[in-house]
Design an enzyme around this catalytic site. Structure first.
Site, PDB file in Angstrom:
ATOM      1  N   ARG A  99      -2.725  -8.876   2.278  1.00 42.59           N
ATOM      2  CA  ARG A  99      -3.071  -9.632   3.477  1.00 42.59           C
ATOM      3  C   ARG A  99      -3.304  -8.653   4.615  1.00 42.59           C
ATOM      4  O   ARG A  99      -2.558  -7.676   4.755  1.00 42.59           O
ATOM      5  CB  ARG A  99      -1.925 -10.578   3.910  1.00 42.59           C
ATOM      6  CG  ARG A  99      -1.474 -11.565   2.885  1.00 42.59           C
ATOM      7  CD  ARG A  99      -2.536 -12.523   2.447  1.00 42.59           C
ATOM      8  NE  ARG A  99      -3.114 -13.332   3.514  1.00 42.59           N
ATOM      9  CZ  ARG A  99      -4.199 -14.086   3.381  1.00 42.59           C
ATOM     10  NH1 ARG A  99      -4.846 -14.107   2.228  1.00 42.59           N
ATOM     11  NH2 ARG A  99      -4.658 -14.796   4.377  1.00 42.59           N
ATOM     12  N   LEU A 101      -2.838  -7.555   8.246  1.00 37.64           N
ATOM     13  CA  LEU A 101      -1.830  -7.862   9.256  1.00 37.64           C
ATOM     14  C   LEU A 101      -2.477  -7.894  10.645  1.00 37.64           C
ATOM     15  O   LEU A 101      -3.457  -7.192  10.897  1.00 37.64           O
ATOM     16  CB  LEU A 101      -0.720  -6.811   9.207  1.00 37.64           C
ATOM     17  CG  LEU A 101       0.076  -6.839   7.897  1.00 37.64           C
ATOM     18  CD1 LEU A 101       0.858  -5.554   7.703  1.00 37.64           C
ATOM     19  CD2 LEU A 101       1.006  -8.054   7.864  1.00 37.64           C
ATOM     20  N   HIS A 117      -2.687   3.868  -0.059  1.00 35.69           N
ATOM     21  CA  HIS A 117      -4.065   3.469  -0.347  1.00 35.69           C
ATOM     22  C   HIS A 117      -4.617   4.390  -1.437  1.00 35.69           C
ATOM     23  O   HIS A 117      -4.413   5.609  -1.385  1.00 35.69           O
ATOM     24  CB  HIS A 117      -4.917   3.584   0.928  1.00 35.69           C
ATOM     25  CG  HIS A 117      -6.336   3.159   0.712  1.00 35.69           C
ATOM     26  ND1 HIS A 117      -6.707   1.835   0.637  1.00 35.69           N
ATOM     27  CD2 HIS A 117      -7.469   3.877   0.537  1.00 35.69           C
ATOM     28  CE1 HIS A 117      -8.011   1.762   0.415  1.00 35.69           C
ATOM     29  NE2 HIS A 117      -8.504   2.989   0.347  1.00 35.69           N
ATOM     30  N   ALA A 181      -0.260   9.364  -9.371  1.00 30.72           N
ATOM     31  CA  ALA A 181      -0.026  10.150  -8.152  1.00 30.72           C
ATOM     32  C   ALA A 181       0.650   9.289  -7.080  1.00 30.72           C
ATOM     33  O   ALA A 181       1.540   9.765  -6.363  1.00 30.72           O
ATOM     34  CB  ALA A 181      -1.349  10.709  -7.641  1.00 30.72           C
TER      35      ALA A 181
HETATM   36  C1  GRF Z   1      -2.083   0.403  -5.406  1.00 32.14           C
HETATM   37  O1  GRF Z   1      -3.189   1.034  -5.986  1.00 32.14           O
HETATM   38  C2  GRF Z   1      -2.014   0.684  -3.932  1.00 32.14           C
HETATM   39  O2  GRF Z   1      -2.515   1.935  -3.587  1.00 32.14           O
HETATM   40  C3  GRF Z   1      -2.912  -0.391  -3.356  1.00 32.14           C
HETATM   41  O3  GRF Z   1      -2.651  -1.529  -4.139  1.00 32.14           O
HETATM   42  C4  GRF Z   1      -2.216  -1.119  -5.434  1.00 32.14           C
HETATM   43  C5  GRF Z   1      -0.902  -1.795  -5.667  1.00 32.14           C
HETATM   44  O4  GRF Z   1      -0.436  -1.574  -6.974  1.00 32.14           O
HETATM   45  N1  GRF Z   1      -2.654  -0.586  -1.941  1.00 32.14           N
HETATM   46  P1  GRF Z   1       1.062  -1.968  -7.346  1.00 32.14           P
HETATM   47  O5  GRF Z   1       1.216  -3.448  -7.052  1.00 32.14           O
HETATM   48  O6  GRF Z   1       1.985  -1.142  -6.528  1.00 32.14           O
HETATM   49  O7  GRF Z   1       1.171  -1.686  -8.809  1.00 32.14           O
END
Ligand code: GRF
Length: 222
Positions: A99, A101, A117, A181
Site C-alpha cells: 500500500r 502510505l 526495494h 541479498a
Molecule cells: C521483496 O522483493 C521486497 O523487496 C519488495 O517486496 C518483496 C517482498 O517479499 N518490497 P517478501 O514478502 O518479503 O517475501
C-alpha cells in the site's frame, strides 16, 4: 556476582502484505540474543498474507488491518499509526507492504520508517523492478534499504547489495538472486540503525563507526 545491565532493544513494527520472507529474515536475526532489535508487532493489510503465520510461529503479535475497511488512505494510515504507537514501536519496517502510505504518515515516522526495494535505487522504482532491469540490459541489479520519504521508493539509502544479471535470466531467476541479498541486507540495516550508527546528513545516510565507516554503499555479498 556482577549485575548485568541490559540495553533496551529497538522495537520494530513490520508491515507486510504477502509471503513475508524478509519478515522471516528479521525474525531469524532477532533470535540471536545480541541482536539489538526485537519485533513488537507485525501488521498486514491482508488476512491471507502468508507472513502472518511466520510471525505467529515465532510468537510475535500480529494484527490485520484490512485497507478495504477504510474509506480513504488517511484513515487507514491513522489506524496503522495508532497500532504502531500503542505497541511503542521505534522503527517501522516495510517488508513487501503493498500500500502507498500518505505523506502525513511518512512525515510522522520521518527517519523511523524504512523500506526494502528489489533494485539498486534510484534505478527501477515501482512494482516491476525486475522486468525493468532486464529490459534495460543492466549487468548488475540488487536491492536497497532506504528511509522512506513521501515520494515512492525515495529516501536516504542505508545500504545496497549488488548481484549480477546473467544471460538468460528471467524475472523469477533475477528476483530469487536479489531476494537472497535482501535477506542479508534488511537485518543488517536494522542492526546499524538500532546501534545508532546511521546518521542522516543533508538527506544522505552516513554509517558511523565500526567496519562499515565511510561506506554508504555496501555490498555484503562482496
Ligand atoms: C521483496 O522483493 C521486497 O523487496 C519488495 O517486496 C518483496 C517482498 O517479499 N518490497 P517478501 O514478502 O518479503 O517475501
Amino acid at each position: 556476582m556482577v549485575g548485568l545491565t541490559s540495553v533496551p532493544k529497538l522495537k520494530l513494527g513490520v508491515l507486510i502484505s504477502g509471503r513475508g520472507s524478509n519478515l522471516q529474515a528479521l525474525i531469524d536475526a532477532t533470535t540471536d540474543a545480541s541482536y539489538p532489535a526485537e519485533i513488537a508487532l507485525v501488521i498486514s493489510n491482508r488476512a491471507d498474507a502468508g507472513g502472518l503465520q511466520r510471525a505467529v510461529d515465532a510468537g510475535i503479535r500480529t494484527l490485520v488491518i484490512p485497507h478495504k475497511d477504510f474509506t480513504n488512505r488517511e484513515s487507514f494510515d491513522a489506524a496503522l499509526d495508532n497500532a504502531l504507537c500503542e505497541a511503542e514501536v521505534g522503527l517501522v519496517c516495510l517488508a513487501g507492504f503493498m500500500r502507498l502510505l500518505t505523506a502525513g504518515f511518512a512525515q510522522s515516522w520521518h527517519d523511523r520508517l524504512i523500506n526494502i526495494h528489489p533494485s539498486l535505487l534510484p534505478s527501477f522504482k515501482g512494482l516491476d523492478s525486475h522486468a525493468q532491469a532486464l529490459a534495460a540490459g543492466v549487468r548488475f541489479s540488487g536491492c536497497t534499504v532506504h528511509f522512506v520519504r513521501p515520494e515512492m521508493d525515495a529516501g536516504p539509502i542505508i545500504l545496497q547489495a549488488a548481484v549480477p544479471v546473467h544471460d538468460g535470466d528471467d524475472e523469477d531467476a533475477l528476483s530469487r538472486r536479489i531476494l537472497e541479498a535482501e535477506h542479508r541486507c534488511y537485518p543488517l540495516a536494522v542492526r546499524l540503525i538500532a546501534e545508532g550508527r546511521v546518521k542522516i546528513v543533508d538527506e544522505i545516510a552516513r554509517i558511523t563507526a565500526g567496519k562499515f565507516a565511510q561506506t554508504p554503499l555496501l555490498n555484503p555479498l562482496g
